[in-house]
Scaffold this motif. Structure first.
Motif, mmCIF file in Angstrom:
data_model
loop_
_atom_site.group_PDB
_atom_site.id
_atom_site.type_symbol
_atom_site.label_atom_id
_atom_site.label_comp_id
_atom_site.label_asym_id
_atom_site.label_seq_id
_atom_site.Cartn_x
_atom_site.Cartn_y
_atom_site.Cartn_z
ATOM 1 N N ALA A 38 0.857 -1.164 0.145
ATOM 2 C CA ALA A 38 -0.257 0.038 -0.062
ATOM 3 C C ALA A 38 0.727 1.238 0.116
ATOM 4 O O ALA A 38 0.603 2.369 -0.645
ATOM 5 N N PHE A 39 2.041 1.166 0.705
ATOM 6 C CA PHE A 39 2.843 2.275 0.620
ATOM 7 C C PHE A 39 4.129 2.253 -0.360
ATOM 8 O O PHE A 39 4.828 3.073 -0.206
ATOM 9 N N GLN A 50 3.462 -1.062 -7.014
ATOM 10 C CA GLN A 50 1.872 -1.596 -6.984
ATOM 11 C C GLN A 50 1.436 -2.153 -8.423
ATOM 12 O O GLN A 50 0.755 -3.252 -8.368
ATOM 13 N N LEU A 90 -5.947 -1.996 -0.838
ATOM 14 C CA LEU A 90 -4.636 -1.143 -0.818
ATOM 15 C C LEU A 90 -5.011 0.193 -0.334
ATOM 16 O O LEU A 90 -4.525 0.899 0.570
ATOM 17 N N LYS A 142 -4.141 2.276 2.925
ATOM 18 C CA LYS A 142 -3.299 3.532 3.057
ATOM 19 C C LYS A 142 -4.164 4.606 3.860
ATOM 20 O O LYS A 142 -3.262 5.612 4.612
ATOM 21 N N ARG A 143 -5.507 4.431 3.585
ATOM 22 C CA ARG A 143 -6.386 5.667 4.449
ATOM 23 C C ARG A 143 -6.299 5.405 5.846
ATOM 24 O O ARG A 143 -6.055 6.110 6.772
ATOM 25 N N ARG A 160 -4.079 3.168 7.506
ATOM 26 C CA ARG A 160 -2.948 2.841 8.287
ATOM 27 C C ARG A 160 -2.776 1.662 8.942
ATOM 28 O O ARG A 160 -1.945 1.457 9.802
#
Lengths: 275, 275
Positions: free
Chosen positions: A161-162, A168, A194, A198-199, A201
């Motif tokens: 995700a990061f 990705q 993902l 990301k939103r 964490r």
């Protein structure tokens, strides 16, 4: 064809193959023989076969590697030497990260009594640099130095995700290996997962590799703000919040206590890395 | 002589040196550059200088090692790659021993809240394969993969006491490095200390490297009965039994509780290795 002539043929094949390889590749082939043996000690013949090198070359290289300490001899067998651990300890992403993270991982382990993981990304895979086992916890397939595809584990989802856009897209466009009926194997679902990681964490994923296990993971940032690692806990699904609308038990779902503990640990390690 | 001509001279020296080395030695020289840097990332020029290789050779080898995963590139610098950790994980004496020992080390750490060490012998040195740090404990110089002379540490004394005659004689006849005024530096005293460790199965040694610290260590046996490792705890001297005849404090000297905990841990790990 007799067994002996097959042996001669295959040795001749090794010789031809060997001549095309660089000297460096031959050294690495000897070391790789031990990765593929899963740590089991190997005889010279085993190494030569696994490395695809002639016995003469294998004998010479094993001698040099043993003298340096990369291999150790135990009677007629060889194994990876302690010098490799020394070298690994100077890997900034491996044992050094682990050394900084360890007190926080132990706190998380003591607080949850569950399996704790510390992982980094290597290409399109997640590699475990630490694993604290919970004696009564979920039986896991993970081990230190072990690799898994990014889409299939909690820490892997966090690292993906990061990760950069390129990484990705490479994962999203490639085939997504299935381990259980719950593994995320289609790219639209993975893309949504993902974005959610990301939103929020935090990655929360159930039974993707081991049925009956929930993985909870959160990102660790390096001094420059990049995500360099992920910390995760794996707990039995029992007692964990279901997807439906059932009422939580008196003490609340396990998720309610585990998620903040994982997120806090990730933040504590990030802070320690920055300091 | 100008700086430039010195540079040319030294490069010519590297070339001559390089031609005498085997290809395997050149690969190992590149890896050794990172041991000597203590894990700091290195540029191509740094590696070439530390390895004593020409830039051309360094460039080629670093490229191959990076492709394989032994090195990782971070902009213009290189560091040890995660593949080395993977390889170290398959070292029977290193991470595998550590993985079996870990639950018991964590119990010992939780029970004592002191620094815990797991060590093996490599030649005439002791190498730490695990170190659990006590946040409030003695500040130590040990780190995973770090090496010390056998005579100067608790785990080292244990490993030396149970080593072959040849190894013992080599240490006893060689110079014994002094770190503090309390380091055992004469061979008759060391010989007596080793006999005592062998008899009691525990090494207790004070301030040999770090003043104000007592090391307590005990041997771990492999499945065939040989001593393969040692577990140790390092505690502050305060609260520890003095050499004199003073009366113990109400709760007893710390030694009274720590020694059995270390010995028990060593036995539990030996049992786990045998099973």
């Amino acid at each position: 064809m007799t067994v002996e002539s097959m042996h001669v043929r295959s040795r001749a094949g090794d010789e031809a193959k060997e001549q095309k390889q660089t000297a460096c590749a031959r050294v690495l082939a000897v070391l790789s023989a031990f990765s593929s043996s899963g740590g089991a000690p190997l005889s010279l013949t085993d190494i030569s076969r696994r490395a695809g090198l002639t016995l003469t070359t294998t004998h010479r290289l094993v001698g040099e590697l043993t003298e340096w300490g990369a291999l150790e001899r135990d009677e007629r067998q060889y194994r990876i030497g302690i010098k490799v651990l020394e070298l690994a300890a100077s890997s900034t992403r491996g044992l050094e990260l682990r050394e900084v993270a360890m007190p926080y991982l132990m706190d998380l382990h003591a607080a949850t009594r569950e399996n704790v993981h510390l992982a980094v990304r290597a290409g399109l895979e997640v590699v475990y640099v630490e694993r604290l086992h919970a004696p009564g916890g979920v039986e896991l397939l993970s081990k230190i130095g072990g690799r898994w595809p990014l889409h299939a584990t909690g820490t892997g989802l966090v690292l993906l995700a990061f990760a950069d856009y390129d990484v990705q897209e490479q994962v999203l466009s490639g085939p997504l290996q299935r381990f259980t009926s719950k593994t995320i194997c289609d790219s639209p679902t993975l893309r949504r997962a993902l974005a959610e990681v990301k939103r929020t964490r935090v990655a929360i994923t159930e039974g993707q590799i081991t049925p009956g296990a929930v993985a909870i993971a959160s990102p660790i940032h390096g001094p420059d703000g990049d995500v360099v690692s992920a910390v995760g806990v794996v707990v039995p699904t029992t007692g964990f919040a279901p997807r439906g609308n059932e009422k939580p038990p008196p003490g609340g779902w396990k998720q309610q206590t585990i998620v903040p503990a994982v997120v806090t640990t990730a933040r504590r390690i990030s802070r320690a890395l920055a300091g």
